[in-house]
Write a protein that holds these residues in place. Structure first.
Motif, PDB file in Angstrom:
ATOM      1  N   ALA A 219      -6.200 -18.445   6.982  1.00 11.25           N
ATOM      2  CA  ALA A 219      -6.114 -17.922   5.767  1.00 11.25           C
ATOM      3  C   ALA A 219      -7.405 -18.490   4.891  1.00 11.25           C
ATOM      4  O   ALA A 219      -7.997 -17.822   4.220  1.00 11.25           O
ATOM      5  CB  ALA A 219      -4.933 -18.208   4.814  1.00 11.25           C
ATOM      6  N   LEU A 363       1.306 -17.914   1.424  1.00  7.11           N
ATOM      7  CA  LEU A 363       2.026 -17.464   2.522  1.00  7.11           C
ATOM      8  C   LEU A 363       3.532 -17.897   2.787  1.00  7.11           C
ATOM      9  O   LEU A 363       3.939 -18.749   2.620  1.00  7.11           O
ATOM     10  CB  LEU A 363       1.081 -18.062   3.864  1.00  7.11           C
ATOM     11  N   ALA A 367       6.329 -15.336   7.614  1.00  8.30           N
ATOM     12  CA  ALA A 367       5.054 -15.167   8.270  1.00  8.30           C
ATOM     13  C   ALA A 367       4.673 -16.585   8.808  1.00  8.30           C
ATOM     14  O   ALA A 367       4.195 -16.859   9.969  1.00  8.30           O
ATOM     15  CB  ALA A 367       3.886 -14.608   7.573  1.00  8.30           C
ATOM     16  N   TYR A 406      -1.236 -13.312  10.724  1.00 14.34           N
ATOM     17  CA  TYR A 406      -2.097 -13.281   9.485  1.00 14.34           C
ATOM     18  C   TYR A 406      -2.850 -12.033   9.527  1.00 14.34           C
ATOM     19  O   TYR A 406      -2.656 -11.375   8.254  1.00 14.34           O
ATOM     20  CB  TYR A 406      -3.082 -14.448   9.389  1.00 14.34           C
ATOM     21  N   ILE A 409      -0.444  -9.059   8.576  1.00 15.64           N
ATOM     22  CA  ILE A 409       0.015  -8.803   7.295  1.00 15.64           C
ATOM     23  C   ILE A 409      -0.956  -8.524   6.269  1.00 15.64           C
ATOM     24  O   ILE A 409      -0.767  -8.145   5.132  1.00 15.64           O
ATOM     25  CB  ILE A 409       0.998 -10.215   6.789  1.00 15.64           C
ATOM     26  N   ASP A 410      -2.354  -9.168   6.439  1.00 18.84           N
ATOM     27  CA  ASP A 410      -3.280  -8.931   5.517  1.00 18.84           C
ATOM     28  C   ASP A 410      -3.583  -7.308   5.649  1.00 18.84           C
ATOM     29  O   ASP A 410      -3.846  -6.803   4.543  1.00 18.84           O
ATOM     30  CB  ASP A 410      -4.548  -9.769   5.944  1.00 18.84           C
ATOM     31  N   ALA A 413      -1.011  -5.278   3.949  1.00 20.56           N
ATOM     32  CA  ALA A 413      -0.867  -5.430   2.317  1.00 20.56           C
ATOM     33  C   ALA A 413      -2.007  -4.530   1.994  1.00 20.56           C
ATOM     34  O   ALA A 413      -1.981  -3.891   1.031  1.00 20.56           O
ATOM     35  CB  ALA A 413      -1.152  -6.993   2.191  1.00 20.56           C
ATOM     36  N   GLU A 419      -3.555  -5.753  -1.732  1.00 21.90           N
ATOM     37  CA  GLU A 419      -4.385  -6.713  -0.952  1.00 21.90           C
ATOM     38  C   GLU A 419      -4.047  -8.109  -1.534  1.00 21.90           C
ATOM     39  O   GLU A 419      -3.984  -8.465  -2.625  1.00 21.90           O
ATOM     40  CB  GLU A 419      -5.933  -6.213  -1.231  1.00 21.90           C
ATOM     41  N   ASN A 421      -1.486  -9.738  -1.264  1.00 29.89           N
ATOM     42  CA  ASN A 421      -0.199 -10.098  -1.552  1.00 29.89           C
ATOM     43  C   ASN A 421       0.635 -10.164  -0.238  1.00 29.89           C
ATOM     44  O   ASN A 421       1.067  -9.008   0.423  1.00 29.89           O
ATOM     45  CB  ASN A 421       0.578  -8.991  -2.233  1.00 29.89           C
ATOM     46  N   TYR A 422       0.739 -11.360   0.598  1.00 32.82           N
ATOM     47  CA  TYR A 422       1.551 -11.664   1.650  1.00 32.82           C
ATOM     48  C   TYR A 422       2.724 -11.554   1.705  1.00 32.82           C
ATOM     49  O   TYR A 422       3.525 -11.148   2.890  1.00 32.82           O
ATOM     50  CB  TYR A 422       0.972 -12.778   2.399  1.00 32.82           C
ATOM     51  N   GLY A 425       2.880  -7.533   2.325  1.00 28.41           N
ATOM     52  CA  GLY A 425       2.472  -7.260   3.566  1.00 28.41           C
ATOM     53  C   GLY A 425       3.439  -7.721   4.836  1.00 28.41           C
ATOM     54  O   GLY A 425       3.460  -7.000   5.844  1.00 28.41           O
ATOM     55  N   ALA A 426       3.965  -8.888   4.590  1.00 28.43           N
ATOM     56  CA  ALA A 426       4.902  -9.333   5.681  1.00 28.43           C
ATOM     57  C   ALA A 426       6.102  -8.595   5.571  1.00 28.43           C
ATOM     58  O   ALA A 426       6.896  -7.955   6.774  1.00 28.43           O
ATOM     59  CB  ALA A 426       5.243 -10.934   5.261  1.00 28.43           C
TER      60      ALA A 426
END
Ligand code: NDP
Ligand code: 2IT
Length: 444
Positions: A219, A363, A367, A406, A409-410, A413, A419, A421-422, A425-426
């Motif tokens: 990240a 994070l 994740a 990573y 989830i990226d 998101a 974008e 916000n993990y 995304g997760a």
């Protein structure tokens, strides 16, 4: 009211005494509205209602005798939450606070975490309200033997494979493993996190902590940043905290504070991890003992004050809800730029909301701490093929998997318009894979 709102209201009605479970379910469901807009078929098949109801919960009596000859009685659990992706996989927690609500929180998180690993494993969590702290090895052994005598009826290599968590380390896994083999008369991979000498995998002990740093490093790299020179505070001083600190220091960072349930140590010049290991892994003592060899170190009672220390990176690696809104505010005011959760759900919903609102890189544990379960599956692969991979082989597979998590989830998101916000995304990445598997397997 959306479909998700309706489901959440019904969940609260059906589980009125499970605040921790409702707390984590609420965070997850709040991220899923956009999924059901794109997948109305999930709603028709009542995927969410089934996803939130464990497939099986077992609760059992654990009687044992202490060193004074006194009979003790504890309560054991295994929450087998969801097996759409494969056999159940998840830790066992021995701590006086363990109850069904906390294990359902952890089990729900485990479904999504295991999904994010890309491996074919379902989600489960178990444990007991037994606290091994202050107990003799013989008492811990007798408890583990009694606990496994009952648990063995519900686990197996193709059914459910537990591992460690709070209060369940190498010693406890060894006693559990020995009892299983004795009563089942089968030497199989029924627990991970075992000792190397009897089929355990190299790197498993380090995996959760190392994996946390690997995904954090990815990240940072994506932002043109590096761990080199960063000041880090780590809560906890157990398995996850110790090895997260060890790897961060190897990569050039300085760990300036660590804690345990009694208090925290702080040294702007850096904490000696080998000595923390000695205190916690060998002597099983309080982190206060650190001052014996480093008398100039600052020690404060209560782990809460840790979050007021100025740092670049905060790694909560102790327990759920340990980092509240006030702590998050202090971290932000002191300029923290990155928060990565080594523990399961250490940030309260309010703290998480504040982190996301402040724009720092956050994070979530499902994740960030998936390195442990990832390496557990690598342990299962080695045992089933009677292979024993080198440390570097396992470590490179672990690192690759954390980088992949990573990136996944990226990407998710961004795909759903959140974008960076993990948490979203997760939750979306983890959920969609499980939902598609549940759709394919019919109404079960
Ligand atoms: N072990 C694993 O494979 C994985 C663990 N996790 C999660 O990581 C976290 C830590 O687990 P792990 O390192 O294995 O556990 P350990 O038992 O090894 O360490 C737990 C640490 O947290 C501290 N702690 C426990 N409860 C509290 C509390 N209420 N307040 C403050 N400190 C507390 C303990 O202090 P003390 O020493 O005083 O008891 C200890 O330092 C948990 O949330 C766990 O669910 C996540 C993924 C994998
Ligand atoms: N306690 C763990 C490890 C689970 C496992 O290795 O099966 C977790 O992922 O929370």
């Amino acid at each position: 009211m959306t479909y998700v709102d309706d489901v959440l209201e019904e969940l609260k009605r059906k589980n009125p005494y499970e605040p921790e479970f409702i707390q984590t379910a609420t965070e997850i469901l709040r991220c899923l509205n956009v999924v059901f807009e794109r997948h109305p078929e999930f709603q028709e098949a009542k995927i969410l209602e089934r996803f939130l109801e464990p497939e099986r919960v077992v609760m059992f009596r654990v009687p044992w005798v202490d060193d004074n000859g006194e009979v003790q009685v504890n309560r054991g659990f295994r929450v087998q939450f969801n097996s759409a992706l494969g056999p159940y996989k998840g830790g066992l927690r021995f701590h006086e606070t363990v109850n069904l609500s906390i294990l359902k929180l952890l089990g729900l998180e485990q479904i999504l975490k295991n999904s994010l690993t890309g491996m074919s494993i379902g989600g489960a969590k178990g444990g007991s309200d037994f606290n091994p702290k202050g107990r003799s090895d013989a008492e811990v052994m007798r408890f583990c033997q009694s606990f496994m005598t009952e648990l063995r009826n519900f686990i197996g290599p193709d059914v459910d494979v537990p591992a460690g968590d709070i209060g369940v380390g190498l010693r406890e896994v060894g006693y559990l493993f020995g009892q299983y083999n004795r009563i089942a008369n089968r030497h199989t991979c029924v627990l991970t996190g075992s000792g190397i000498e009897y089929g355990g995998s190299l790197v498993r002990r380090e995996a959760t902590g190392y994996g946390l740093i690997y995904i954090l490093e990815e990240a940072l790299r994506a932002r043109g940043e590096f761990l080199e020179g960063k000041k880090i505070i780590v809560s906890g001083s157990g398995n996850v905290a110790i090895y997260a600190a060890e790897k961060a220091i190897q990569l050039g960072a300085t760990v300036i504070a660590m804690s345990d349930s009694k208090g925290y140590i702080y040294d702007e010049n850096g904490i000696s991890i080998p000595f923390v290991k000695h205190i916690k892994e060998e002597e099983r003592k309080c982190i206060y003992e650190y001052l014996n060899d480093f008398p100039d170190t600052i020690y404060k009672e209560g782990s809460y004050g840790l979050w007021s220390i100025k740092c670049d990176i905060a790694l909560p690696c102790a327990t759920q809800n340990e980092l509240d809104e006030d702590s998050a505010r202090k971290l932000i005011d002191n300029g923290v730029k990155y928060v990565a959760e080594g523990a399961n759900k250490p940030s309260t919903p309010e703290a998480t909301k504040l982190f996301l609102k402040s724009g720092l890189m956050f994070l979530p544990g499902k994740a960030a701490n998936a390195g442990g379960v990832t390496t557990s599956v690598l342990e299962m692969a080695q045992r089933s093929s009677n292979m024993h991979w080198s440390f570097d082989e396992v470590d490179s597979r672990l690192k690759r998997n954390m980088v992949e998590i990573y990136r996944n989830i990226d990407k998710m998101a961004k795909e759903y318009g959140f974008e960076g916000n993990y948490v979203v995304g997760a939750n979306i990445a983890g959920f969609i894979k499980v939902a598609k598997a549940m759709m394919a397997q019919g109404i079960v």
